[in-house]
Design an enzyme around this catalytic site. Structure first.
Site, short mmCIF file in Angstrom:
data_model
loop_
_atom_site.label_atom_id
_atom_site.label_comp_id
_atom_site.label_asym_id
_atom_site.label_seq_id
_atom_site.Cartn_x
_atom_site.Cartn_y
_atom_site.Cartn_z
N SER A 168 10.83 4.44 3.55
CA SER A 168 10.79 5.26 2.34
C SER A 168 11.91 6.30 2.43
CB SER A 168 9.41 5.91 2.18
OG SER A 168 9.29 6.53 0.91
N THR A 169 11.59 7.59 2.38
CA THR A 169 12.62 8.63 2.37
C THR A 169 13.55 8.50 3.58
OG1 THR A 169 11.03 10.10 1.30
CG2 THR A 169 13.03 11.11 2.20
N HIS A 194 10.88 1.93 -0.63
CA HIS A 194 10.35 2.58 -1.83
C HIS A 194 11.50 3.01 -2.74
CE1 HIS A 194 6.57 3.84 0.66
NE2 HIS A 194 6.51 2.58 0.24
N MET A 287 7.90 9.42 4.15
CA MET A 287 6.72 10.25 4.02
C MET A 287 5.49 9.39 3.76
SD MET A 287 5.44 13.30 3.96
CE MET A 287 6.80 14.46 3.73
N ASP A 290 2.19 4.55 4.09
CA ASP A 290 2.34 3.17 3.65
C ASP A 290 2.94 2.32 4.77
OD1 ASP A 290 2.29 0.96 1.97
OD2 ASP A 290 4.28 1.38 1.13
#
Length: 350
Positions: A168-169, A194, A287, A290
């Site tokens: 993600s991030t 993501h 973050m 998931d």
């Protein structure tokens, strides 16, 4: 303490809108605004913000120039605001923590969604470990020439081997770090990053240009083949399936899972069920949680799992949660993951 934010945008109307909207959140304090890069550089030095929101499409010097100036020497968390997906991806490659697509003019719901997402990204960015954001000029070849030559000779692997990666991030550049030097004969790599629709297609195209493997955005019923990277499409859930001809992808519009579509957990769960001990899964910076339960299933079924370590993560969330669940065989710095994957592949030649 509130998060001190500097808003950079050439439009006085948009700057004012962001100032008013962001200031409504009790955890955020807008300490200044800037109309261009020169103004922004001055105010960054004076105000020392915790997070900067940065418009990329500005006249004269654009947002890229600010990133090129600030990130190599005095990095700080920057969330890019852009109407163009390609510009957002370029900004991430220059060290921006994350991005939000500008709202469509005159669409109320679009503006409200944009503000909510921007607030979320600002809060995440305030916790980001920006000194570890890799930029292209700093990235060195991960696999030594002599170490990858064996795979380059078209050796055969267990045909059931699948590599699954979730992030993600901070993940767009972390993924590149892991996959860009993997040889063309590497077993299939399935990726969930993501990212919204349109962005995932551009990101897959970028991987295809810079990687030795072929890369594409997932389409429903894609066959999963050696030498191929498949990136889950924004807004779609990607799962692995199998028939008499081998593995294939289902990519369908579905509800968010673990807060995301595509979801890392959805992909990892399907890989765990079908591939088991022949699966290798990697969970990278991001973050939330998931992917944590999915990668834990893969490990429990005999698969090999890697988690990015805290010090090299932009945000140590997803790998931390996976580690806490017992889902990680090895925690590794980002720059060691590709070499470890390669070593794993060499041991699975048949």
């Amino acid at each position: 303490m509130p998060i001190n934010v500097l808003v950079v945008d050439d439009s006085i109307v948009f700057r004012t809108k962001l100032n008013l909207s962001l200031s409504k959140d009790p955890e955020i304090k807008v300490i200044g605004t800037a109309m261009d890069v020169e103004d922004a550089l001055k105010k960054i030095k004076e105000l020392k913000p915790d997070v900067v929101t940065l418009d990329i499409e500005m006249p004269n010097a654009n947002g890229f120039e600010l990133l090129k100036t600030v990130m190599p020497t005095n990095p700080l968390p920057i969330v890019v605001v852009s109407s163009l997906p390609a510009n957002a991806l370029d900004a991430l490659s220059l060290g921006a923590v994350d991005f939000v697509k500008k709202p469509e003019a005159g669409v109320v719901d679009s503006t409200e969604t944009f503000i909510a997402k921007l607030i979320e990204k600002i809060k995440i960015a305030s916790k980001a470990n920006v000194k570890h954001i890799e930029r292209p000029s700093a990235v060195q070849p991960i696999l030594a020439q002599n170490s990858s030559s064996a795979i380059s000779r078209n050796l055969s692997f267990n045909s059931n081997t699948i590599i699954a990666i979730g992030a993600s991030t901070g993940g767009t550049e972390a993924i590149i770090n892991v996959v860009k030097d993997l040889p063309a004969s590497t077993p299939p790599v399935l990726i969930v990053q993501h990212m919204p629709a349109t962005f995932t297609k551009l990101y897959a195209d970028r991987l295809n240009r810079i990687c030795k493997m072929r890369a594409k955005e997932a389409e429903d019923f894609d066959r999963v083949l050696p030498g191929q990277i498949i990136v889950g499409a924004g807004g779609y859930q990607m799962t692995l399936k199998k028939d008499d001809n081998g593995y294939y992808i289902r990519s369908v519009i579905g509800e968010k899972v673990s807060g995301h579509s595509p979801s890392v957990n959805v992909l990892f769960d399907s890989v765990a069920e079908l591939v088991g001990r022949n699966a290798t899964a990697v969970i990278l910076t991001g973050m939330g949680s998931d992917g944590a339960s999915g990668i834990t299933k893969i490990r429990r079924l005999g698969g090999y799992t890697i988690g990015q370590d805290k010090d090299s993560c932009v945000v140590y969330g997803m790998p931390m949660e996976a580690f806490k669940l017992g889902g990680i065989v090895k925690q590794l710095p980002l720059d060691m993951i590709a070499e470890d994957l390669f070593a794993r592949l060499k041991n699975r030649i048949i």
